[in-house]
Motif scaffolding. Structure first.
Motif, PDB file in Angstrom:
ATOM      1  N   VAL A   1     -21.586   0.653 122.673  1.00  0.00           N
ATOM      2  CA  VAL A   1     -21.984   1.457 121.517  1.00  0.00           C
ATOM      3  C   VAL A   1     -20.928   2.531 121.243  1.00  0.00           C
TER       4      VAL A   1
ATOM      5  N   LYS B   1     -20.372   4.312 118.403  1.00  0.00           N
ATOM      6  CA  LYS B   1     -20.611   5.289 117.323  1.00  0.00           C
ATOM      7  C   LYS B   1     -20.025   6.650 117.676  1.00  0.00           C
TER       8      LYS B   1
ATOM      9  N   ASN C   1     -23.750   2.630 114.426  1.00  0.00           N
ATOM     10  CA  ASN C   1     -24.944   3.094 113.699  1.00  0.00           C
ATOM     11  C   ASN C   1     -24.670   3.562 112.282  1.00  0.00           C
TER      12      ASN C   1
ATOM     13  N   ILE D   1     -26.573  -1.410 114.920  1.00  0.00           N
ATOM     14  CA  ILE D   1     -27.737  -1.126 115.772  1.00  0.00           C
ATOM     15  C   ILE D   1     -28.607  -0.013 115.218  1.00  0.00           C
TER      16      ILE D   1
ATOM     17  N   MET E   1     -36.101  -6.040 119.551  1.00  0.00           N
ATOM     18  CA  MET E   1     -35.312  -4.868 119.950  1.00  0.00           C
ATOM     19  C   MET E   1     -36.228  -3.653 120.043  1.00  0.00           C
TER      20      MET E   1
ATOM     21  N   ILE F   1     -36.269   0.843 121.156  1.00  0.00           N
ATOM     22  CA  ILE F   1     -35.614   2.083 121.612  1.00  0.00           C
ATOM     23  C   ILE F   1     -36.705   2.995 122.165  1.00  0.00           C
TER      24      ILE F   1
ATOM     25  N   THR G   1     -23.042   6.247 126.057  1.00  0.00           N
ATOM     26  CA  THR G   1     -22.613   7.387 126.868  1.00  0.00           C
ATOM     27  C   THR G   1     -21.946   6.976 128.179  1.00  0.00           C
TER      28      THR G   1
HETATM   29  C1  LIG Z   1     -26.808   5.566 120.412  1.00  0.00           C
HETATM   30  C2  LIG Z   1     -27.585   4.340 120.656  1.00  0.00           C
HETATM   31  C3  LIG Z   1     -27.450   3.623 121.872  1.00  0.00           C
HETATM   32  C4  LIG Z   1     -26.582   4.090 123.029  1.00  0.00           C
HETATM   33  O1  LIG Z   1     -27.195   5.135 123.723  1.00  0.00           O
HETATM   34  P1  LIG Z   1     -26.591   5.745 125.075  1.00  0.00           P
HETATM   35  O2  LIG Z   1     -27.734   6.501 125.650  1.00  0.00           O
HETATM   36  O3  LIG Z   1     -25.457   6.613 124.684  1.00  0.00           O
HETATM   37  O4  LIG Z   1     -26.170   4.616 125.940  1.00  0.00           O
HETATM   38  C5  LIG Z   1     -28.161   2.442 121.993  1.00  0.00           C
HETATM   39  N1  LIG Z   1     -28.963   1.989 121.001  1.00  0.00           N
HETATM   40  C6  LIG Z   1     -29.120   2.642 119.843  1.00  0.00           C
HETATM   41  C7  LIG Z   1     -30.022   2.091 118.800  1.00  0.00           C
HETATM   42  C8  LIG Z   1     -28.456   3.855 119.645  1.00  0.00           C
HETATM   43  O5  LIG Z   1     -28.644   4.516 118.495  1.00  0.00           O
END
Ligand SMILES: *Cc1c(COP(=O)(O)O)cnc(C)c1O
Length: 227
Positions: free
Chosen positions: A34, A36, A57, A79, A161, A163, A220
């Protein structure tokens, strides 16, 4: 070795270790890096080490980086949350869209996918209980919506998916991810067409792999903190 090369090797080693620990097939967990907010130069460095899949993103930012890196053969994953007015750009410039959370968005991506490209891979985003974000379909809508969008011609629905809220202890993270696995199994009880669970970020990747993640989205731990 540079910091980013070191972190990349660490993540790859972690993935291998967790595949073993949780009886996952070797190579069954894919890393989406990732990138971004991070510069194209860092993506190029990872690409030189063999990484192909990158997650972004923000559309404008990612289009700029895609342009700078057009000499490389990369696989771009959108994503972030998808607004209607962004579907055309996403359909034209990404191989994957992970955050599809409405039939309307799936239909627009299908309509706007250029004919000369393979169908865009998508995941249906599920909103599990207690998520901060309002994006995602509720678990009891998953089967109906999946059935409806799976008939669209220029998208390929690959799976689900999520989060989840990040600040939970390992056991609770696993519980949440196990709901996702159960939902995917429920979908596959009809068709066995779905092979993707996009879940797991820097703070919960072990729990996600334990519960069957096939695509972890790591920012990260690879690129360092975002400012
Ligand atoms: C930013 C983001 C990640 C990555 O997150 P980290 O905690 O930095 O690994 C993964 N998925 C989505 C949808 C994100 O927005």
């Amino acid at each position: 070795m540079s910091d980013i090369a070191q972190r990349y090797q660490n993540i790859l080693a972690n993935i291998k270790q967790y595949e073993l620990k949780y009886n996952r097939d070797p190579g069954s967990v894919n890393l989406v890096a990732v990138s971004k907010t991070k510069p194209a130069g860092m993506i190029r460095e990872l690409a030189d080490l063999g990484q192909r899949a990158f997650g972004e993103n923000y559309l404008q930012e990612s289009r700029q980086k895609q342009h700078e890196l057009r000499d490389l053969d990369l696989e771009w994953h959108f994503i972030g949350h998808i607004q209607s007015n962004k579907t055309k750009d996403i359909a034209e410039n990404f191989s994957w869209a992970h955050g599809v959370d409405r039939i309307k968005i799936a239909r627009r991506l299908s309509d706007q996918r250029p004919a000369e490209l393979a169908p865009i891979n998508i995941c249906l985003q599920v909103n599990l209980e207690g998520e901060i974000s309002k994006s995602g379909v509720s678990p009891d809508e998953v089967v109906n919506i999946a059935n409806e969008i799976s008939t669209l011609p220029n998208i390929k629905l690959r799976g689900l998916m999520a989060i989840p809220a990040p600040d939970k202890p390992h056991d609770q993270q696993r519980q949440v991810f196990s709901v996702m696995k159960a939902l995917l199994d429920e979908l596959n009880a009809q068709t066995r067409a779905y092979d993707v669970l996009s879940m797991g970020m820097t703070d919960d990747m072990e729990a996600a792999i334990a519960e069957g993640a096939t695509h972890i989205r790591i920012g990260t731990a690879l690129f360092g903190p975002r400012t």
